[in-house]
Enzyme design. Structure first.
Site, PDB file in Angstrom:
ATOM      1  N   HIS A 213       0.821  -1.211   0.000  1.00  0.00           N
ATOM      2  CA  HIS A 213       0.000   0.000   0.000  1.00  0.00           C
ATOM      3  C   HIS A 213       0.857   1.263   0.000  1.00  0.00           C
ATOM      4  O   HIS A 213       2.021   1.243   0.402  1.00  0.00           O
ATOM      5  CB  HIS A 213      -0.943  -0.010   1.196  1.00  0.00           C
ATOM      6  CG  HIS A 213      -2.019  -1.046   1.066  1.00  0.00           C
ATOM      7  ND1 HIS A 213      -2.968  -1.250   2.027  1.00  0.00           N
ATOM      8  CD2 HIS A 213      -2.296  -1.942   0.080  1.00  0.00           C
ATOM      9  CE1 HIS A 213      -3.787  -2.213   1.643  1.00  0.00           C
ATOM     10  NE2 HIS A 213      -3.388  -2.658   0.475  1.00  0.00           N
TER      11      HIS A 213
ATOM     12  N   GLU B 146       0.807   3.967   1.821  1.00  0.00           N
ATOM     13  CA  GLU B 146       1.321   4.394   3.126  1.00  0.00           C
ATOM     14  C   GLU B 146       2.548   3.578   3.507  1.00  0.00           C
ATOM     15  O   GLU B 146       3.547   4.129   3.975  1.00  0.00           O
ATOM     16  CB  GLU B 146       0.259   4.210   4.226  1.00  0.00           C
ATOM     17  CG  GLU B 146      -1.041   4.926   3.976  1.00  0.00           C
ATOM     18  CD  GLU B 146      -2.106   4.023   3.353  1.00  0.00           C
ATOM     19  OE1 GLU B 146      -3.256   4.079   3.819  1.00  0.00           O
ATOM     20  OE2 GLU B 146      -1.774   3.273   2.412  1.00  0.00           O
TER      21      GLU B 146
ATOM     22  N   CYS C 197      -5.962   1.044   5.704  1.00  0.00           N
ATOM     23  CA  CYS C 197      -6.429  -0.259   6.170  1.00  0.00           C
ATOM     24  C   CYS C 197      -5.840  -0.528   7.552  1.00  0.00           C
ATOM     25  O   CYS C 197      -4.948   0.189   8.024  1.00  0.00           O
ATOM     26  CB  CYS C 197      -6.023  -1.349   5.176  1.00  0.00           C
ATOM     27  SG  CYS C 197      -4.262  -1.782   5.204  1.00  0.00           S
TER      28      CYS C 197
ATOM     29  N   CYS D 226      -2.011  -0.875   7.540  1.00  0.00           N
ATOM     30  CA  CYS D 226      -1.308   0.391   7.364  1.00  0.00           C
ATOM     31  C   CYS D 226      -1.447   1.276   8.594  1.00  0.00           C
ATOM     32  O   CYS D 226      -0.511   1.989   8.954  1.00  0.00           O
ATOM     33  CB  CYS D 226      -1.807   1.111   6.115  1.00  0.00           C
ATOM     34  SG  CYS D 226      -1.202   0.357   4.578  1.00  0.00           S
TER      35      CYS D 226
END
Length: 162
Positions: A79, A81, A117, A120
């Site tokens: 992801h 992040e 999420c 993250c």
């Protein structure tokens, strides 16, 4: 034309970073900023050396009809992040702000109610990032204090009788 406010300035940069995403579902871009200095950027994409979903032309989560927010372990992507955090030193991230933009891959606009999420969120907490600013549309955004993620620990839901 008026001068762009700082939060939208950094969100605009995160949106540009998102254009490098290789996900077939959503393009995410992240920018970590501390003391008005960009520390790192990240976008969603497969780990270095592995094939990207856009190159393969398929997404396992789409094929399996996995709803948004579920079964991230099936996703090929790292992801945005996480990629931004990987590229920065923790010392520089302490007290920083992470700017996050999600765009639907089908070009239908910004991701509604975008957020990090659970995986993250844990990484953001451990990185020492203080707040996350998330774009809702071209000019509007939400600010999330990371301390709220610590206090409202969703990983305890379903455990301890919640």
């Amino acid at each position: 034309m008026g001068r762009r406010d700082k939060n939208n300035y950094y969100l605009d940069i995160a949106e540009m970073v998102a254009q490098r995403s290789t996900c077939l579902r959503r393009y995410y871009g992240a920018v970590i900023v501390n003391h008005d200095e960009i520390i790192s950027t990240g976008y969603s994409g497969a780990p270095r050396g592995r094939k990207n979903c856009i190159d393969m032309g398929t997404c396992i989560r789409n094929e399996m009809h996995v709803p948004r927010g579920e079964r991230y372990e099936l996703c090929r992507s790292v992801h945005a992040e996480a990629n931004a955090i990987i590229s920065a030193s923790r010392e520089k991230m302490l007290g920083s702000t992470l700017y996050l933009v999600g765009i639907e891959a089908d070009k239908s606009g910004y991701t509604k109610n975008a957020s990090s999420c659970a995986m993250c969120k844990r990484q953001v907490i451990n990185a020492g990032i203080a707040r996350v600013i998330i774009r809702d549309d071209k000019d509007n955004y939400r600010t999330v204090e990371v301390s709220d993620w610590v206090e409202n620990d969703e990983s305890l839901e379903g455990m301890l009788g919640y």
